[in-house]
Every structure is written in structure tokens, then in C-alpha cells.
Design an enzyme around this catalytic site. Structure first.
Site, PDB file in Angstrom:
ATOM      1  N   HIS A 153      38.716   7.330 -14.154  1.00 45.15           N
ATOM      2  CA  HIS A 153      39.170   8.679 -13.836  1.00 45.15           C
ATOM      3  C   HIS A 153      40.503   8.612 -13.082  1.00 45.15           C
ATOM      4  CE1 HIS A 153      38.523  12.897 -12.378  1.00 45.15           C
ATOM      5  NE2 HIS A 153      39.245  12.440 -11.375  1.00 45.15           N
ATOM      6  N   GLU A 154      40.578   7.714 -12.114  1.00 50.64           N
ATOM      7  CA  GLU A 154      41.816   7.588 -11.332  1.00 50.64           C
ATOM      8  C   GLU A 154      42.964   7.073 -12.205  1.00 50.64           C
ATOM      9  OE1 GLU A 154      41.985   8.984  -8.630  1.00 50.64           O
ATOM     10  OE2 GLU A 154      39.833   9.301  -8.501  1.00 50.64           O
ATOM     11  N   HIS A 170      44.771   9.746 -13.891  1.00 51.63           N
ATOM     12  CA  HIS A 170      45.776  10.399 -13.050  1.00 51.63           C
ATOM     13  C   HIS A 170      47.080   9.603 -13.064  1.00 51.63           C
ATOM     14  CE1 HIS A 170      43.313  13.559 -11.639  1.00 51.63           C
ATOM     15  NE2 HIS A 170      42.490  12.820 -10.931  1.00 51.63           N
ATOM     16  N   GLU A 222      41.829  17.509 -13.660  1.00 51.79           N
ATOM     17  CA  GLU A 222      40.564  16.793 -13.436  1.00 51.79           C
ATOM     18  C   GLU A 222      39.767  16.706 -14.734  1.00 51.79           C
ATOM     19  OE1 GLU A 222      39.807  15.122 -10.799  1.00 51.79           O
ATOM     20  OE2 GLU A 222      41.651  15.811  -9.862  1.00 51.79           O
TER      21      GLU A 222
END
Lengths: 195, 652
Positions: free
Chosen positions: B180-181, B184, B257
């Protein structure tokens, strides 16, 4: 006046074409780099496996056969990679490598299954380390392949959509092929015997 | 989950919202324009020029295009300048952000199992996402499950996870969080949110300017009312713009997100891992961040506490349903309950110790220097199972090493230079520094010699107890050398040892560790044999004698230490203690022959060696180094040796 307008149009079109061309080149380099990563990770795996198996050997004395299978599979896959390096275009070498690779994955899968069968062993810190390293190694190979396939997908997409397809055909951007894991080997469940 | 489709939708939405955000800023500029221009028009009308007021604002503006331009530029410039000022504040690399939030860097070769797994997972995800491996940090003071990515380009990014995440998540869950990071990082969310934060700040500056104007009007007596009104209007517009900006920023953040969740599934191809991580994090509860500055990176976090309108993250149910459409509220609740029960069970066996314990340990390591107290059973137990203390130890060692000697996992050249510097300068036994540096220059070039020289000061002042940890942490980087380079490096090390003429225990250990650790081929022979301790009595005598002599102050003590150790292995017939001159070759041969022992015999041997070491209650650097060399040759893994005082928990 009309000449100027046409000239302006041509310049815009050319700039547009250059943009598309550059994007295609970027995508192509992207998947080529992703392929290089697979190679790096495979080599890393071949380097690592003997060490890990040596460590595991002390703990898995009764699983000599499983460990030897892993080493044998590793050696044949390593030989496959070398053959592939000597003759990168050869279809036979590619088939041999992917077969050997699948064999290695299967052998490692069986080793994991065997380790599952020894709860005490799994809890031992050293074995946990070995299994963490093996897991990570396997994941790296899988993720490198997956990243390659994703890069191929995005390259092929940007190659085939209109009007990129025109630029692609003028400048000979060949379609790229994805890597496939041989399905038969992959689906084969690891054999565990509780005899 | 159709992750490519979900990504495309999220991208499109956030693009639209970004335009909306730009429009919002533009609207604020325009409304301010109108307000300021009206004010100017009125003041012109009442001022000396006496312009008629009949013309509408539009007509007035047509007559004064220069003024309109100037005012718009000034307002736009003001917002722009404030935004830029804030953006430059946020411009630091990811590592800086992580450190300023209390992150501790995780190196590739860390000995702590949790952190090693984290680093592995990060490297895997870097492969899957096709970005360079970012710096990895652990937020040691955060108990909740969370993570963030920082830095505005993939090249200077950092990924940080909380200690709570490290302790409470399984591997595939951690993988989901890290993936997930990575999204980003890959999607440039850091840059986007930096810009948004800057612009929101610019809008806030307008509100602040308006308020200042109001306060100013209260002080100046004359013509206070118009200025007050102007100030009020500016403040109100700025405030409305600010809230609208915050609202849009939060909305964009929620879309990013969703994008990050979808990309995480693309990278891991495992929606369950991410789903379970989300549930687990929610079950553990939104612990408030111990570090309040953490709020600054709220939009880059994995999970954030939500207030409906300004929430930077979508609600949990929505995120879980995106990953697993079959989940409804009731199921989610029962999942949360189960997860909570799971976490409570784990609490009965806490894994981590208080990190506050690390500092004293680090200080102790750095100051004591020459020897640390040691007990036999602790050293021997070490050979089996690393305990929580070891985890802290790895961190403590990093704290204790001077910055100049901390190898970076990426830079094998630096690792070589540091290793050479440690060999040449760290051992006071060596005195021929110039000659050794000349050898380095001749073999590896002047640049390498210069790098070695550069680290000389740090190496020379290193406390002897830290020599070995300093060497060990360089191995991950050295292993990235290709075989030919490894061979050259090993040859260089051996030549340096010959140049000096004196051969210390540290040299011996270094050589053993390097030749074993950087072996090009895995040892072809079986590492463990079938022989029993009785079969190798002579060799055992040699090993114990050398170890006893290096740990003891005098011959009497050495003999006692020798007996204390070897008696447990060979109760009946054992060789008598004798001082061995020119110990290295004899010791080396004996060790090689001991390789053929059974693995159980080796375990006993290490326990015996530990008794010899602990006979005087002190672990000296040569003892630690010899033991490490012995374990390397016998292929027995050995975690770092813990000083006695810090590890009461190990003794039942």
C-alpha cells in the site's frame, strides 16, 4: 495563410508523434528492465539456496531426500540459466530453464511442507530465519516475474491503442510476450507423508 | 477484485478533484479580486479624484485594466508565495521525515528476525512495483498498527512502519501494508499531497491576512470601519477557501487511498493479506500517535482515525469491501472481534522489550569497551535461540557504532573500505599503517585508500567490544560483490595481514569470517560429520587452550578456565593444558578437524567453550572474536553475545 496553418498542423502532429514514440520507448525499456530483474533474482536464488539448505540440514536430519532434491533441482536450474545465457534466443534452452525452474519451485514447496510438519522445528529461531529467507527468495522471483508481466501488459496496451498503433507499426515496436509458468508443475500440490 | 479497473477509476476521480481544487483556489482569487477592486473603487470615489460611482464594477474594471491585473497578480502571488514557502518546508527527503517522527533505520543485514522480515518484504515490494528499494524505518514509539511513505520521488523515498505493525502483523499482512505504501511512492502521492498541503496553507494565509487586517483596523483610529469590513471579507473568503481546500484535499486523499489499496493488490496479488491487515489494525484500535507531528503525514498513512468530512482515508467497511465484496457490516464486526481476541492472546507473550532499554545498553557497549560481564549458560543458550534481548541488541549496536562506520547495504565499495579500515586501524596491535595503506592503494587504487583513510579516525577510536559487530554489519553489502571481486578482496585482506607481520586474534577472526562469509561456492563437503567428542580429544585440547589463554590474565587462571570448559566434554581422558606457541596454524588445523563432529557434539563443544569464557565472569574481545571464528568454521549459527546485566529474563 493556408500554408502557415498547414505548417502549424504538421508541427503539432510531429510533436504529438514524438510524444507517443517516447512513451512507447519508455514502456519498452520498462519491461526490458523488469526482465533483467528476473535474471538478477534467479541468480540470487541460486546463490542462496545451497547456504540455506546447509543450514537446514542440521535440523532436518531425517529429511535428507527432500533437501537433496532441492539441491539437485537448484543445480539443474542453474545449468539451465547458464545455457540460456550462452544462447539467449534458443527456444529449447528457454523450455529447459522454465522446466527446471518449476522443478525447483516444486522442490522448495515440498521443503516448506516438510517444515510445516515439524512444529518444534518451525519455532526454532534459526529455522525461522532459514524459512524467512527462503520465503523471501521465492517471493522475489515471483514478484519479479509478475512485475515483468505487468510491464509487458502496459507496453502492449500502449502499443496497441489508437493512434499509438500507427507510430508503433512505423517504428517497428514488436509485441512483447508474457512469461508463463508451466501450469502442470505449478498446480501439483506438495506431497507430504505422515507415515 | 479488478485492481486495474479500480486503479483507473481512482486515478480519474483524483484527477477531476485536483482540477476542482485548482478551481477552488482560482475562485478564491477571483472573489478576493472583486472584494479588493470594489474597495478600491469606493475609495477612489470618495478620494480626491472624485470618480463617479454610477459605473458598475465591470465597467470600472474595463476602465482600469492595469489595476485589475496588478491586484490579481498580487493576490495570486501572495497565495503562491505562502504555498511555496510551505512546500519548501515539506521538501525534505523521506528519510528526514521518518527520522523526525522518531523512525529508526532498518539495515539490510539486521539480526532481528522481525526487522529482517520487514526489510525482505520491502525489497520484494520494490521488485513488484519496479521502484528502487527505499530506506526502511521502524517507528519505535508507536504501538498502533500503521505505516507511512514519505519523500517526493521514488529515489529519495522512505517507508516507515510502526513497532506495533511489526509485532502484530503476519508476513502477508505486513506485505499488504508495505505494498500500500509503495503505491503512494509509485503514484507520486507524496508530491501531490505536498502541493495540496502547500496550497491549503496558501488559502489559510489569506484568512490570516484578513484577520491581521481586522486587528490592524482596531488600532488605527481613522477610517477604521472600511478597513475592518475589508479585513472581515478577506478573512471570511480565506476561511471558506481553506475549509473547501481541506475538504477537497481529504477527498483526493481518500481517492489516493483507494488507488493505493488497488495497487497493493496488484503488487501482492493477495487481497486477503491487505484485508486482514486492515481489520487487525482497526481491531487494535486507533491509538493516538505518540508523536503529534505524525498528523503532518496523515494523508500518507496506512490507516487514519476518521472524522467524516475531513477524513483522509475511506471508512474501513468501504476499504474492506473493495478488497472482498462479500463482507457486510455484521461480518466485519465479527472479524474485528476475532482479531481482537487474537491480539489479546498474543499480549500474554509479549515479543518486544521496552525500547528504552536500548540506550543504556548502547552506552554500556560504547563505554565499557574492554570486556563485558558474561555467564556461561547465557552464552551457550545464545547458540540456540535468539531471545527478545537480541532484538534490542541489534538496535543497540547500531546506536553504538559511530556513524562513519555504519555500512550501507547498497554500497559495497564503502563496505570494503570500512572493512579494510577496521583491519588496519581498529586493532592497536597493528602499527604499520602507512605500509598497509600503500598496499591498498597499489591493489585497489588511490580512491579506495582514500576512503580507508577517511574512516581511520572512527575505526581507531572504536571500542574493542564493538570491533566484531562493526565487521558483521558489513557482510550484507559485501555479499553483493561478484565472485571475482570477492576473490580480489579476500586476497587484499590476506596481503594486508602479512604486511604487518603480527597476527592478532582479530585478524584471524576477520579472515575466517570473510573467507567463510564470502565463499564463492557453497562448501562442497558435509558441514557436520559423525564423530564423537572422544574421537577428537587432542583437537579439543588445542581449541580450549588457545581460548583460555586469550581470555585469562595469567597462566594459573588460564589453566582453570581450560579445565572448567573441557571437563564437561571429556570427563575422563582429556589432554592437559599446555601453552601453544604460534597458535594460529595449530588452532586452524584443529578447527578444520573438528568440523567432522556430530552436530550434537558441536553444541556441547560450544557450551563448553562458553564455560571457559565465563570462568572469570568476563567476556573479552579476543574471546568473543575467537568464539565467533570457531562457530563460523564449525558452521554453527551464533547470535550476538549478550552482556549478562541486561538479560535477567533469560535466567529462570
Amino acid at each position: 495563410m493556408a500554408l502557415l496553418i498547414i505548417l502549424a498542423l504538421v508541427i503539432v502532429l510531429v510533436l504529438f508523434g514524438i510524444g507517443i514514440y517516447n512513451r512507447l520507448v519508455t514502456a519498452r525499456n520498462g519491461f526490458k528492465n523488469a526482465f533483467a530483474q528476473i535474471d538478477v533474482q534467479l541468480t540470487r536464488r541460486y546463490d542462496l539456496i545451497p547456504n540455506l539448505v546447509e543450514t537446514a540440514r542440521g535440523y532436518l536430519k531425517h529429511e535428507r531426500e527432500t533437501l537433496e532434491n532441492v539441491i539437485a533441482a537448484r543445480n539443474s536450474a542453474f545449468a539451465g540459466l547458464k545455457a540460456m545465457a550462452q544462447d539467449p534466443g534458443s527456444a529449447a534452452a528457454a523450455a529447459q530453464l522454465s522446466g527446471a525452474e518449476a522443478g525447483l519451485s516444486g522442490a522448495l514447496g515440498r521443503l516448506f511442507a516438510v517444515m510445516e510438519a515439524y512444529p518444534d522445528l518451525k519455532a526454532s529461531a534459526n529455522m525461522m530465519q532459514v524459512s524467512e529467507e527462503l520465503t523471501s527468495t521465492e517471493n522475489r522471483v515471483a514478484f519479479a516475474r509478475q512485475a515483468f508481466n505487468d510491464a509487458v501488459l502496459s507496453y502492449n496496451n500502449s502499443r496497441e491503442v489508437f493512434p499509438n498503433s500507427l507510430v508503433a507499426s512505423w517504428f517497428n515496436f514488436e509485441p512483447a510476450k508474457m512469461l508463463e509458468t508451466p501450469p502442470a508443475e505449478k498446480r501439483e500440490p506438495p506431497k507430504v507423508s505422515f507415515a | 477484485m479488478d485492481f486495474f479497473g479500480a486503479q483507473a477509476r481512482a486515478r480519474q476521480q483524483s484527477r477531476l478533484l485536483s482540477w476542482g481544487f485548482g478551481g477552488c483556489v482560482l475562485a478564491v482569487v477571483m472573489v478576493l479580486d472583486i472584494v479588493v477592486l470594489s474597495a478600491l473603487r469606493i475609495s477612489n470615489a470618495v478620494g480626491e479624484h472624485r470618480e463617479p460611482l454610477e459605473a458598475s464594477l465591470t465597467q470600472w474594471a474595463m476602465l482600469h485594466p492595469g489595476t485589475v491585473m496588478l491586484v490579481s497578480l498580487l493576490i495570486g502571488g501572495f497565495i503562491g508565495a505562502a504555498s511555496l514557502w510551505r512546500m519548501t518546508q515539506l521538501r525534505e527527503g523521506g528519510g528526514y521525515v521518518a527520522r523526525s517522527l522518531g523512525g529508526v533505520r532498518v539495515e539490510r543485514g539486521t539480526l532481528d528476525a522481525h526487522r529482517r522480515m520487514l526489510h525482505n518484504v520491502v525489497e520484494e515490494m520494490a521488485l513488484a512495483a519496479g521502484v528502487p528499494v527505499p530506506e526502511v524505518y521502524v517507528l519505535e514509539n508507536e504501538e498502533g498498527i500503521n505505516a507511512f511513505a514519505a519523500g517526493h520521488t521514488p529515489a529519495n523515498a522512505a517507508v516507515a512502519v510502526t513497532r506495533g505493525a511489526l509485532q502484530n502483523l503476519k508476513r502477508e499482512q505486513l506485505q499488504g501494508v508495505v505494498a500500500h505504501e509503495f503505491s503512494h511512492i509509485l503514484n507520486g502521492d507524496m508530491r501531490l499531497s505536498m502541493r495540496l498541503m502547500g496550497l491549503v496553507f496558501g488559502l489559510m494565509a489569506v484568512a490570516v491576512a484578513g484577520r491581521t487586517l481586522m486587528r490592524f483596523s482596531a488600532h488605527g483610529r481613522r477610517s477604521a470601519v472600511p478597513v475592518l469590513m475589508l479585513g472581515f471579507a478577506v478573512a471570511a473568503i480565506g476561511q471558506i477557501g481553506f475549509w473547501a481546500g481541506r475538504f477537497l484535499q481529504a477527498w483526493i486523499s481518500r481517492q489516493r487511498e483507494c488507488l493505493a489499496d488497488a495497487s497493493a493488490v496488484q503488487f501482492t496479488r493477495n487481497p486477503d493479506g491487505l484485508r486482514d491487515a486492515l481489520i487487525r489494525a482497526a481491531a487494535l484500535g486507533h491509538k493516538r500517535f505518540a508523536n503529534t507531528a505524525m498528523e503532518e503525514v496523515a494523508h500518507m498513512l496506512f490507516l487514519a482515525g476518521s472524522t467524516q468530512w475531513f477524513a483522509t482515508h475511506p471508512p474501513l467497511l468501504e476499504r474492506v469491501r473493495a478488497l472482498d465484496p462479500h463482507v457486510n457490516q455484521a461480518q466485519l464486526d465479527s472479524m474485528l472481534r476475532r482479531s481482537r481476541a487474537d491480539l489479546e492472546r498474543r499480549d500474554e507473550f509479549p515479543m518486544g522489550e521496552d525500547t528504552a532499554a536500548q540506550r543504556p545498553l548502547a552506552n554500556m557497549l560504547a563505554m565499557q569497551g574492554t570486556a563485558v560481564p558474561a555467564a556461561a549458560q547465557l552464552i551457550a543458550a545464545s547458540a540456540g535461540e535468539p531471545r527478545p534481548g537480541h532484538l534490542d541488541y541489534a538496535v543497540a549496536v547500531r546506536h553504538a557504532l559511530p556513524a562513519g562506520l555504519r555500512g550501507s547495504a547498497e554500497d559495497s565499495g564503502q563496505a570494503q573500505a570500512l572493512m579494510l579500515a577496521l583491519l588496519v586501524f581498529a586493532d592497536p596491535a597493528h602499527q604499520h599503517h602507512e605500509r598497509q595503506l600503500a598496499v591498498v592503494a597499489a591493489k585497489s587504487g588511490a580512491a579506495m585508500a582514500h576512503r580507508v583513510q577517511h574512516a581511520a579516525q572512527a575505526a581507531a577510536s572504536l571500542s574493542p567490544m564493538l570491533r566484531l559487530p562493526a565487521v558483521l554489519q558489513l557482510f550484507p553489502a559485501l555479499r553483493t560483490l561478484v565472485p571475482a571481486e570477492r576473490l580480489l578482496f579476500i586476497q587484499l585482506l590476506q596481503e594486508l595481514m602479512r604486511t604487518d607481520g603480527r597476527f592478532s586474534v582479530f585478524d584471524y577472526t576477520l579472515e575466517k569470517l570473510v573467507t567463510r562469509g564470502l565463499a564463492i561456492q557453497a562448501a562442497p563437503r558435509e558441514p557436520h560429520g559423525t564423530l564423537s567428542l572422544e574421537d577428537r580429544a587432542t583437537q579439543l585440547g588445542v581449541v580450549f587452550a588457545v581460548l583460555a589463554r586469550h581470555g585469562a590474565r595469567d597462566a594459573v587462571q588460564a589453566r582453570q578456565a581450560y579445565e572448567a570448559g573441557i571437563a564437561t566434554l571429556l570427563p575422563r581422558n582429556r589432554p592437559a593444558y599446555s601453552v601453544i606457541d604460534n597458535w594460529a596454524p595449530t588452532f586452524d588445523r584443529a578447527l578444520d578437524e573438528l568440523c567432522a563432529l556430530q552436530i550434537l557434539a558441536k553444541q556441547l563443544l560450544i557450551e563448553g567453550l562458553a564455560r571457559t569464557i565465563a570462568h572469570d565472569g568476563m567476556l573479552t574481545p579476543p574471546e568473543a572474536e575467537l568464539l565467533r571464528a570457531i562457530c563460523a568454521v564449525l558452521e554453527c549459527p551464533l547470535p550476538p553475545l549478550l552482556p549478562d546485566a541486561t538479560d535477567g529474563a533469560g535466567q529462570e
